[in-house]
Design a protein around this motif. Structure first.
Motif, PDB file in Angstrom:
ATOM      1  N   UNK A 185       0.834  -1.207   0.000  1.00  0.00           N
ATOM      2  CA  UNK A 185       0.000   0.000   0.000  1.00  0.00           C
ATOM      3  C   UNK A 185       0.866   1.253   0.000  1.00  0.00           C
ATOM      4  N   UNK A 186       1.847   1.300   0.879  1.00  0.00           N
ATOM      5  CA  UNK A 186       2.714   2.481   0.965  1.00  0.00           C
ATOM      6  C   UNK A 186       3.481   2.699  -0.335  1.00  0.00           C
ATOM      7  N   UNK A 187       3.915   1.616  -0.966  1.00  0.00           N
ATOM      8  CA  UNK A 187       4.618   1.758  -2.228  1.00  0.00           C
ATOM      9  C   UNK A 187       3.750   2.380  -3.307  1.00  0.00           C
ATOM     10  N   UNK A 188       2.507   1.937  -3.363  1.00  0.00           N
ATOM     11  CA  UNK A 188       1.617   2.443  -4.410  1.00  0.00           C
ATOM     12  C   UNK A 188       1.124   3.864  -4.139  1.00  0.00           C
ATOM     13  N   UNK A 189       0.978   4.261  -2.883  1.00  0.00           N
ATOM     14  CA  UNK A 189       0.437   5.594  -2.632  1.00  0.00           C
ATOM     15  C   UNK A 189       1.503   6.673  -2.538  1.00  0.00           C
ATOM     16  N   UNK A 190       2.774   6.295  -2.252  1.00  0.00           N
ATOM     17  CA  UNK A 190       3.742   7.357  -1.954  1.00  0.00           C
ATOM     18  C   UNK A 190       5.170   7.124  -2.412  1.00  0.00           C
ATOM     19  N   UNK A 191       5.631   5.876  -2.527  1.00  0.00           N
ATOM     20  CA  UNK A 191       7.050   5.668  -2.819  1.00  0.00           C
ATOM     21  C   UNK A 191       7.212   4.368  -3.595  1.00  0.00           C
ATOM     22  N   UNK A 192       7.313   4.475  -4.921  1.00  0.00           N
ATOM     23  CA  UNK A 192       7.381   3.274  -5.752  1.00  0.00           C
ATOM     24  C   UNK A 192       8.679   2.500  -5.539  1.00  0.00           C
ATOM     25  N   UNK A 271     -10.581   1.809 -10.518  1.00  0.00           N
ATOM     26  CA  UNK A 271      -9.911   2.938 -11.139  1.00  0.00           C
ATOM     27  C   UNK A 271      -9.886   2.789 -12.661  1.00  0.00           C
ATOM     28  N   UNK A 272      -9.626   1.570 -13.127  1.00  0.00           N
ATOM     29  CA  UNK A 272      -9.613   1.323 -14.573  1.00  0.00           C
ATOM     30  C   UNK A 272     -11.005   1.513 -15.165  1.00  0.00           C
ATOM     31  N   UNK A 273     -12.041   1.087 -14.451  1.00  0.00           N
ATOM     32  CA  UNK A 273     -13.411   1.280 -14.917  1.00  0.00           C
ATOM     33  C   UNK A 273     -13.762   2.757 -15.049  1.00  0.00           C
ATOM     34  N   UNK A 274     -13.108   3.573 -14.221  1.00  0.00           N
ATOM     35  CA  UNK A 274     -13.344   5.008 -14.260  1.00  0.00           C
ATOM     36  C   UNK A 274     -12.519   5.705 -15.340  1.00  0.00           C
ATOM     37  N   UNK A 275     -11.762   4.932 -16.126  1.00  0.00           N
ATOM     38  CA  UNK A 275     -11.039   5.500 -17.256  1.00  0.00           C
ATOM     39  C   UNK A 275      -9.559   5.720 -17.047  1.00  0.00           C
ATOM     40  N   UNK A 322      -7.696   6.237  -5.250  1.00  0.00           N
ATOM     41  CA  UNK A 322      -7.339   5.688  -6.547  1.00  0.00           C
ATOM     42  C   UNK A 322      -5.865   5.956  -6.834  1.00  0.00           C
ATOM     43  N   UNK A 323      -5.178   4.962  -7.351  1.00  0.00           N
ATOM     44  CA  UNK A 323      -3.776   5.088  -7.743  1.00  0.00           C
ATOM     45  C   UNK A 323      -3.726   5.215  -9.255  1.00  0.00           C
ATOM     46  N   UNK A 331      -7.376  11.151  -3.605  1.00  0.00           N
ATOM     47  CA  UNK A 331      -8.662  10.966  -2.930  1.00  0.00           C
ATOM     48  C   UNK A 331      -9.755  11.363  -3.910  1.00  0.00           C
ATOM     49  N   UNK A 332     -10.625  10.426  -4.233  1.00  0.00           N
ATOM     50  CA  UNK A 332     -11.646  10.664  -5.247  1.00  0.00           C
ATOM     51  C   UNK A 332     -13.038  10.422  -4.672  1.00  0.00           C
TER      52      UNK A 332
END
Length: 346
Positions: A185-192, A271-275, A322-323, A331-332
Motif C-alpha cells: 500500500x505504501x509503495x503504491x500511494x507514496x514511494x514506488x 480505477x480502470x473502470x473510471x477510465x 485511486x492510484x 482521494x476521489x
C-alpha cells in the motif's frame, strides 16, 4: 538506531527502530516516562513469547492483561476488561500503559489509554509487521461494532513507539505476509521504490529498510493530517472494499492484511473502470509474490451494502483512494449510486 518524531495534538511521539530494541525496552521507556508503575496489554499469542522478559526489565510494579488473540475480540467488552485490570492494579494518570502486540492489541490498548482516567501515557511495542509499518504509528485507536470496523475510537498519539524488527522472526509466514499488504500500500500511494524492494527475491533481508520507509511515509502524512480529514485518507488505499470484505467474513474469514490485498486489487479495477490506466496486473503479480490473495469472492451487492457503513462515507459520496501511477494516490469522492454501478462490475 533510526529515530523519527511526530508532533501531534497530545505531544511529540518518538519512534525508534532498532534490531534488539525489545531487550532494552524498559530503559528506552524510562528515558521518556517517569511512572510509578506500568500496565502491559498483550494477547494470548504474544504473551508466551515476550511478556515475562519485558516485565522483568522494570524495577517497579508491573501488571498485565492478556486478551484473546484475534480481530473478533476487538470489542468494547475487551476494553472494559482492561479498565478493570488497571483499576485493580492501582493505575493512576501518572503511570504508563504499554501495548505489546499486533494491530488489534495496539488499537485496544490505545483506546483504553486514551479513555482510562481521561488519558494515561502510552507506549506502543508492535510485534507484527503490520503493526510496525502502520497501525502503531499515528494515534488511531478503536474497536469494532457489529456494524463495521473501528466505529468507536479516539485519536491518541503514543508518546513512544519501539520497533524491533528482530521479533518478526517469530511470526508465521502468513502473518508476515499480512503486514506486507500494508507495505505494498505504501509503495503504491507514496514511494514506488518500496515496490522495487518488495519485488526482490530476498525482500525479507531488507525488512529494516522497508519498515523505516513505510513509517517515514506514515509520519509525514499524519503530521499534515492527524485527524484523517484530508491527506491521511490516502492511507486507506484498499481499505474501503477490504473492510467490507472483513465484515462479510465476520472478522474471522479474512485477516486484515489479506482483506487489504483483495481491496487494493478491487480499487485498481475500479480505477480502470473510471477510465484510468489499468495497473491491476502488476499489483496482482506483486501480491502473489508475497503470498497474498487477490480475488474478491464475496457477492458484489453485499460488498456495496457493507461499505456504506464505513467511516469513509460522507453523505451521498464515498471517498475512494485511486492510484493513477505507482507512487501517487488521489482521494476521489464517488457518488454512492455511481459507486454501486461500478462495484457490480468488479
Amino acid at each position: 538506531m533510526q529515530t523519527l518524531s511526530l508532533t501531534g495534538a497530545n505531544g511529540v511521539s518518538d519512534i525508534h527502530i532498532e534490531t534488539g530494541l525489545l531487550g532494552r525496552a524498559a530503559a528506552a521507556m524510562l528515558d521518556v516516562f517517569s511512572p510509578s508503575r506500568a500496565h502491559i496489554v498483550t494477547d494470548s499469542t504474544v504473551a508466551p513469547l515476550y511478556l515475562d522478559a519485558l516485565e522483568r526489565q522494570f524495577s517497579f510494579p508491573v501488571s498485565h492483561t492478556v486478551i484473546p488473540a484475534g480481530e473478533e475480540h476487538k470489542r468494547l467488552a475487551t476494553v472494559e476488561a482492561v479498565y478493570h485490570d488497571m483499576l485493580a492494579a492501582g493505575m493512576t494518570r501518572k503511570d504508563l500503559v504499554i501495548a505489546l502486540g499486533g494491530g488489534v492489541v495496539g488499537d485496544i490498548t490505545g483506546f483504553a489509554a486514551a479513555t482510562f482516567l481521561r488519558g494515561v501515557a502510552l507506549c506502543q511495542i508492535p510485534t507484527t509487521l503490520l503493526a510496525q509499518v502502520d497501525s502503531s504509528v499515528g494515534g488511531k485507536t478503536g474497536v469494532d461494532l457489529a456494524e463495521g470496523k473501528n466505529l468507536v475510537g479516539a485519536f491518541y498519539q503514543p508518546r513512544l513507539v519501539l520497533i524491533d524488527p528482530a521479533v518478526l522472526a517469530t511470526l508465521p509466514d502468513a502473518t508476515f505476509a499480512d503486514g506486507m499488504a500494508e507495505v505494498v500500500k505504501y509503495g503504491y500511494i507514496a514511494n514506488k521504490d518500496i515496490l522495487d524492494l518488495v519485488a526482490l527475491p530476498d525482500y525479507k533481508a531488507r525488512i529494516g529498510d522497508i519498515i523505516y520507509e513505510c513509517v517515514k511515509i506514515k509520519r509525514d502524512v499524519v503530521a499534515i493530517d492527524e485527524h484523517d480529514t484530508g491527506l491521511r485518507m490516502i492511507l486507506n488505499f484498499g481499505h474501503t472494499i477490504g473492510h467490507a470484505a472483513e465484515k462479510l467474513g465476520h472478522y474471522t474469514d479474512l485477516t486484515h492484511g489479506r482483506a487489504v490485498a483483495i481491496g487494493m486489487v478491487a480499487a485498481m479495477r475500479l480505477s480502470a473502470l473510471l477510465g484510468n490506466q489499468d495497473l491491476t496486473a502488476p499489483l496482482i503479480k506483486l501480491l502473489q509474490h508475497i503470498g497474498l490473495p487477490t480475488a474478491l469472492t464475496y457477492d458484489r451487492e453485499a460488498i456495496y451494502t457493507a461499505l456504506l457503513s464505513d467511516k469513509k462515507k460522507f453523505g451521498a459520496t464515498v471517498n475512494f483512494i485511486l492510484v493513477r501511477e505507482a507512487g501517487r494516490a488521489e482521494i476521489t469522492p464517488i457518488d454512492a449510486e455511481t459507486l454501486h454501478e461500478y462495484i457490480l462490475k468488479l
